[in-house]
Every structure is written in structure tokens, then in C-alpha cells.
Design a protein around this motif. Sequence first.
Motif, PDB file in Angstrom:
ATOM      1  N   ARG A 116       3.346  55.200 -34.113  1.00  0.00           N
ATOM      2  CA  ARG A 116       2.702  55.350 -32.813  1.00  0.00           C
ATOM      3  C   ARG A 116       3.814  55.275 -31.787  1.00  0.00           C
ATOM      4  N   LEU A 117       3.951  56.300 -30.979  1.00  0.00           N
ATOM      5  CA  LEU A 117       4.912  56.276 -29.872  1.00  0.00           C
ATOM      6  C   LEU A 117       4.274  55.482 -28.731  1.00  0.00           C
ATOM      7  N   GLN A 118       4.927  54.398 -28.320  1.00  0.00           N
ATOM      8  CA  GLN A 118       4.348  53.465 -27.336  1.00  0.00           C
ATOM      9  C   GLN A 118       5.222  53.431 -26.084  1.00  0.00           C
ATOM     10  N   PRO A 119       4.944  54.309 -25.114  1.00  0.00           N
ATOM     11  CA  PRO A 119       5.855  54.500 -23.977  1.00  0.00           C
ATOM     12  C   PRO A 119       5.459  53.710 -22.727  1.00  0.00           C
ATOM     13  N   ASN A 120       5.110  52.438 -22.884  1.00  0.00           N
ATOM     14  CA  ASN A 120       4.547  51.657 -21.764  1.00  0.00           C
ATOM     15  C   ASN A 120       5.524  51.507 -20.591  1.00  0.00           C
ATOM     16  N   HIS A 121       4.936  51.304 -19.409  1.00  0.00           N
ATOM     17  CA  HIS A 121       5.726  51.112 -18.184  1.00  0.00           C
ATOM     18  C   HIS A 121       5.048  50.037 -17.334  1.00  0.00           C
ATOM     19  N   PRO A 122       5.830  49.121 -16.713  1.00  0.00           N
ATOM     20  CA  PRO A 122       5.207  47.984 -16.008  1.00  0.00           C
ATOM     21  C   PRO A 122       4.260  48.388 -14.881  1.00  0.00           C
ATOM     22  N   PHE A 141      -2.512  44.034 -46.924  1.00  0.00           N
ATOM     23  CA  PHE A 141      -3.210  43.937 -48.218  1.00  0.00           C
ATOM     24  C   PHE A 141      -4.722  44.148 -48.031  1.00  0.00           C
ATOM     25  N   CYS A 142      -5.298  43.435 -47.074  1.00  0.00           N
ATOM     26  CA  CYS A 142      -6.749  43.557 -46.848  1.00  0.00           C
ATOM     27  C   CYS A 142      -7.116  44.957 -46.361  1.00  0.00           C
ATOM     28  N   GLY A 143      -6.240  45.537 -45.546  1.00  0.00           N
ATOM     29  CA  GLY A 143      -6.477  46.905 -45.075  1.00  0.00           C
ATOM     30  C   GLY A 143      -6.513  47.880 -46.239  1.00  0.00           C
ATOM     31  N   LYS A 144      -5.578  47.705 -47.175  1.00  0.00           N
ATOM     32  CA  LYS A 144      -5.548  48.574 -48.371  1.00  0.00           C
ATOM     33  C   LYS A 144      -6.816  48.382 -49.209  1.00  0.00           C
ATOM     34  N   LEU A 145      -7.212  47.098 -49.392  1.00  0.00           N
ATOM     35  CA  LEU A 145      -8.410  46.828 -50.202  1.00  0.00           C
ATOM     36  C   LEU A 145      -9.639  47.505 -49.621  1.00  0.00           C
ATOM     37  N   LEU A 146      -9.703  47.515 -48.292  1.00  0.00           N
ATOM     38  CA  LEU A 146     -10.884  48.083 -47.635  1.00  0.00           C
ATOM     39  C   LEU A 146     -10.713  49.573 -47.349  1.00  0.00           C
ATOM     40  N   GLY A 147      -9.616  50.148 -47.790  1.00  0.00           N
ATOM     41  CA  GLY A 147      -9.428  51.593 -47.654  1.00  0.00           C
ATOM     42  C   GLY A 147      -9.229  52.073 -46.237  1.00  0.00           C
ATOM     43  N   LEU A 148      -8.584  51.221 -45.398  1.00  0.00           N
ATOM     44  CA  LEU A 148      -8.400  51.604 -43.995  1.00  0.00           C
ATOM     45  C   LEU A 148      -7.056  52.301 -43.763  1.00  0.00           C
ATOM     46  N   PRO A 149      -7.000  53.186 -42.776  1.00  0.00           N
ATOM     47  CA  PRO A 149      -5.721  53.790 -42.376  1.00  0.00           C
ATOM     48  C   PRO A 149      -4.948  52.783 -41.505  1.00  0.00           C
ATOM     49  N   MET A 150      -4.375  51.799 -42.192  1.00  0.00           N
ATOM     50  CA  MET A 150      -3.852  50.605 -41.526  1.00  0.00           C
ATOM     51  C   MET A 150      -2.372  50.742 -41.199  1.00  0.00           C
ATOM     52  N   GLY A 151      -2.017  50.289 -40.014  1.00  0.00           N
ATOM     53  CA  GLY A 151      -0.611  50.160 -39.647  1.00  0.00           C
ATOM     54  C   GLY A 151      -0.382  48.763 -39.103  1.00  0.00           C
ATOM     55  N   VAL A 152       0.875  48.427 -38.861  1.00  0.00           N
ATOM     56  CA  VAL A 152       1.183  47.091 -38.357  1.00  0.00           C
ATOM     57  C   VAL A 152       2.146  47.179 -37.179  1.00  0.00           C
ATOM     58  N   GLY A 156      11.120  59.399 -27.287  1.00  0.00           N
ATOM     59  CA  GLY A 156      10.537  59.110 -28.601  1.00  0.00           C
ATOM     60  C   GLY A 156      10.397  60.366 -29.452  1.00  0.00           C
ATOM     61  N   LEU A 157       9.902  61.432 -28.852  1.00  0.00           N
ATOM     62  CA  LEU A 157       9.742  62.689 -29.598  1.00  0.00           C
ATOM     63  C   LEU A 157      11.089  63.172 -30.128  1.00  0.00           C
ATOM     64  N   LEU A 158      12.124  63.023 -29.315  1.00  0.00           N
ATOM     65  CA  LEU A 158      13.454  63.467 -29.736  1.00  0.00           C
ATOM     66  C   LEU A 158      14.033  62.574 -30.843  1.00  0.00           C
ATOM     67  N   TYR A 159      13.392  61.414 -31.059  1.00  0.00           N
ATOM     68  CA  TYR A 159      13.765  60.561 -32.200  1.00  0.00           C
ATOM     69  C   TYR A 159      12.764  60.729 -33.348  1.00  0.00           C
ATOM     70  N   GLY A 160      11.913  61.739 -33.265  1.00  0.00           N
ATOM     71  CA  GLY A 160      10.965  61.984 -34.355  1.00  0.00           C
ATOM     72  C   GLY A 160       9.806  61.011 -34.400  1.00  0.00           C
ATOM     73  N   SER A 161       9.495  60.376 -33.261  1.00  0.00           N
ATOM     74  CA  SER A 161       8.418  59.386 -33.208  1.00  0.00           C
ATOM     75  C   SER A 161       7.137  60.010 -32.639  1.00  0.00           C
ATOM     76  N   GLY A 162       5.980  59.484 -33.050  1.00  0.00           N
ATOM     77  CA  GLY A 162       4.721  59.885 -32.414  1.00  0.00           C
ATOM     78  C   GLY A 162       3.771  60.686 -33.282  1.00  0.00           C
ATOM     79  N   ASP A 163       3.990  60.714 -34.611  1.00  0.00           N
ATOM     80  CA  ASP A 163       3.093  61.532 -35.436  1.00  0.00           C
ATOM     81  C   ASP A 163       1.735  60.881 -35.676  1.00  0.00           C
ATOM     82  N   ALA A 164       1.628  59.550 -35.565  1.00  0.00           N
ATOM     83  CA  ALA A 164       0.311  58.914 -35.693  1.00  0.00           C
ATOM     84  C   ALA A 164      -0.469  59.092 -34.389  1.00  0.00           C
ATOM     85  N   VAL A 165       0.177  58.783 -33.297  1.00  0.00           N
ATOM     86  CA  VAL A 165      -0.462  58.905 -31.974  1.00  0.00           C
ATOM     87  C   VAL A 165       0.604  58.649 -30.900  1.00  0.00           C
TER      88      VAL A 165
END
Lengths: 309, 250
Positions: A7-13, A198-209, A27-36
Motif C-alpha cells: 500500500r503506497l501511503q503518501p500522508n501529509h500533515p 496466522f489468524c488471517g491465513k486461517l480465515l482466508g483473508l487478504p491480509m497485510g501488516v 512511491g510509484l517510481l520505487y514500484g510501490s502501490g500495487d495493493a492500493v
Amino acid sequence: MGHFSTRLQPNHPTDDPKGIAASIIEGLLYGSGDAVIGINPATDSPATVMTLLKLIDSLREQFAIPTQSCVLSHITTTLELMNAGAPVDLCFQSIAGTEKANSSFGISLALLDEAYAAALSLNRGTIGQNVMYFETGQGSELSANGHHGVDLQTCEARAYAIARKYKPLLVNSVVGFIGPEYLYDGKQIIRAALEDHFCGKLLGLPMGVDICYTNHAEADQDDMDNLLTLLGVAGCNFIMGIPGSDDVMLNYQSTSFHDALYLRKVLGLRPAPEFEQWLMKQGIVDQKGDLLPVKASHSLIKATNYMNH
Amino acid sequence: MGTELKHTDPLSSLKEFTPARIGIGRVGNSIPLAESLQFKLSHAHARDAVYSTLEVEALTARLKTFGLPVLHLHSRATSRQKYLKRPDLGRQLGEESVAELNDYSGDHDIAIVLADGLSATAINEHAVGLLALLLPILTASKLKIAPLCLVEQGRVAIGDDIAHALKARFSLVLIGERPGLSSADSMGAYLTYGPMPGLTDESRNCISNIRPQGLTNKPAAHKIQYLILEAFKRKLSGVGLKDNAGLIGS
């Protein structure tokens, strides 16, 4: 060969559109952002959220980027904006594993049902209808005094059961954001992250951290480097990509654009296939997936010019 | 080889638009050494801020120049470790402190509390400067100020206990905020009308990021004054009181 996304996270204060665009393009130029490409807005004001939604949407359209956008406002704000026709690819909400904790987030299952239906009705999916993005994290039930004596991990797994009902595109455990009164040090954060994965995998979720920590926790970037490798080996789906690991709006540290490149390289993982094709077409990576030197004349860099107005 | 290994970042020209760490370049796929060291230094500053302590003697001496009594109080969190693990103890006043406050209970409009929070550095460096601008404005508005309270190991809600014990009609808590990697000295101001034990955050107004590189003392003092006067006029604070001070030319 496996895939590994960010997830590309481009926050600004202050939600400055040009500042956010600068981080997106980097981020895009570093290949980031394919999840969202997902922005945490500094303010929940509907007008600001709308501006940011339009910003990502126009950038995505202009460069035909095969990804999705999200502004992580409260679900009631997103619902209001969807009803006003905003370009919402993914509807976001933080969720917890008990009714009381969810009330403290200002949500109920009925509200989630309503937002899910509204997001589906926009019919923006081109290859699927997974329109929800949820964030979780151990400790929110304890923080809301809504744990009923149940342990952190069980409460967290209950949140995943809620998430699964809505066929989400992404579920993200923001594991180290909660603070040391719940997860005191790097060791506890690492343990909780692996439990969540682990729990995300057990429940079949598209889990990230979101591999992260705050500055009042007994943790540092070395702990995050360890956790990054552990999760990569364990088959984690996605992590965050933040300029230099430093989120200057939320005031915590996560993973950098560089971190994802490291993990892909070491474990032989690739970005999402259609996103990787796009990266090659843009001259950002070569056939092997290695980054190419970026020229100042790259059209993405020039894209910030049109944001002057 | 060195020149090929390190890639500078053409986006460094966009750095002016964001404090984010963009344009840092790469060595292979990794963050360049200089930037990596800079990051560690910033983290060390943020960690130091969390473990910094109030300079009680120096602060007391400077606060006394305002002509008000200065009290030195402590929460029920006996150490920084305890404070970090038990937020509830940081919200409650220690027994000795309660006894001390009872002597000053009286007819006060505003209790002003300076608490270390998560960055005593913020209070050590910015609190007196802000009060030097704010106190004259408040007294000119005929508001009666209670003794100034310095609190160690305090969280925001401790202001409720203090103001309640002093019988003050309003509390202003200046407190060190959780340090960011690039902002170890950020001070927050929490304003509560009708403070009493048990209130939660929706009863308060907050002004955040008070520091030289963020919201500077002068506009911060004006925002605080605006909210205090509005709160007294409308007899409330929190979600029902909007911060429109920006509209009066800041």
C-alpha cells in the motif's frame, strides 16, 4: 513465483495535495502501490477527502495505473461522499472484534452493510467486486474497555470474522500503532504481528501488516527489519510503503519503499502481475524486476506541474 | 563503481512541498547510509523526549515571574515505565498532591496545568513562552487564574482532578505530545469547561503541534484565548465548540 504487494501511503500533515502527489509519484517510481494508494487524511472533512479522492483518481486515469485508490476517512464520511458520486474504489473502516469496541469506532454491522451496498452499487470494479478495505489491530477492544475479559488475540480474530463477511480486497493489521500500554516492546509487536498473520491465513483473508511502532514503544527500526523478513517468509500479502519509513502525519514509523524492494529481491517475489507490466512499460523496472535509474524528464515527475493550480 | 551504485533521486526538487522523507535516493535497493544514520538520530531524539523530565526548579523560577503561586504535583504513576504501561495512573493525582491542592481551593476561573505527557522537552522549551503571551490577555479579560500547576507523569485527564480540587471553572492543560520522528518538542493544549473527574475527550478542545516549526506561540495564544472566551460565553467545550479562530486573521 509468488507475489508481494504494497500500500503506497503518501500522508501529509496538512493534506496538501501537491505534497501528497510528490509522495505518490516517488512511491510509484520505487514500484510501490500495487495493493492500493491509500491516504490517511489529517482531517475528516468531506471536502478535503473529496479533493484527495479526485487527486488519486485523476493521476490513476492519466497514467492508466492498474491499482485502486482509497482515502481512509470514517465510513460515514465515505458513505456521504459515495452518495454524492465520489470516485471511491475502496470503502475503508477500522473494525474491532466486539460490539462495544465497534461502537467506540462509531460503527455497527448495519452501517457496514449499508456502506458495502453503496460501494458495490458504484460498480467500479473491472476484474472483481472486492470493494472494502479494513484495518484492525490487537488492543482496540481493551482500549475501548470492550473486551469482556477476552484476550487480545481472540478479540482480533473476531474482527477478521467481521471483515470476511464483506469480501474485502484488503485487511491490514496496524500492529504496532496501539502503543506500549498494549504491546510494550519490539518483541510483543513481532509476536502480535505473526499471530495476526496466522489468524488471517486461517480465515482466508487478504491480509497485510503495517509493520510499525510508535516512539513511546520500546522498539526501533531494527525490530521492524526483523519482522519484515519474518512476515515475508511467512507469506504476508502486503505491507506499507512510506517515504523513508517516517509517516509525517500519523507520527509513527513503518516500512519504506526500499524495504519492499529488499523483500522482493531476497525472496524472489514480484509485484501484482498487471502492476509489474505497467512498471516495465513506464521504464521504472527492467524485465527482471530491478529498478532502473529514473530520469528527471520522466512523465510521472512532470505530472506534478499540472497541480500548480 | 561507486558512482553507478548510488542513485540520486530526481524528485529531490519536490521536497519543498512535503516534510516527508522523499528524494533520499538509494544504494542498490537500500536507503543510503547518510539517510539511515539521520533516521537513527531522529529516533534517538524522539526517544530522549519520551524519557525527558520536567526541569522543575528552572520552570518554577520562570513561572513565579508571572506573580502566581506555583505548585509542584505528581500523578499516581511513580515511574516512566509505570506511566507508559498504566495510562489510568497518569490520569489520577497522587494523594499528597490532592492534599496540597485543597489549601488553594477557591474562587478561580481557570486552572492552568503544565504536564510532561510524552515529551517533557516540549514543556521545558515552549510552555513559559506561550504563557508569557497568554496570561496578560486572560487577566485583561478579567479572568481569575488559579495557582500554576506543574505535574510530573501526567496525562491530559489529570487536569480534571486538579481543576476540580481547586474549584476552577475551566482547565487549560499544556502537555508534551507523543513525539514524531521529526517533531520531538511538540506541545498540545487541552481546554475543558466545567472540568470534573470522569470526563472524556469529546468534552475538550485541543490545539496541537505547538512548536517553533509548527503552530507558533502567538497564533496558539490567540486560538486558546478565543476558545476560552467562547467556552465561557456558551458554557461548554468539546465537540459542540468549533475552532473558528482562524477566521479572525491568523
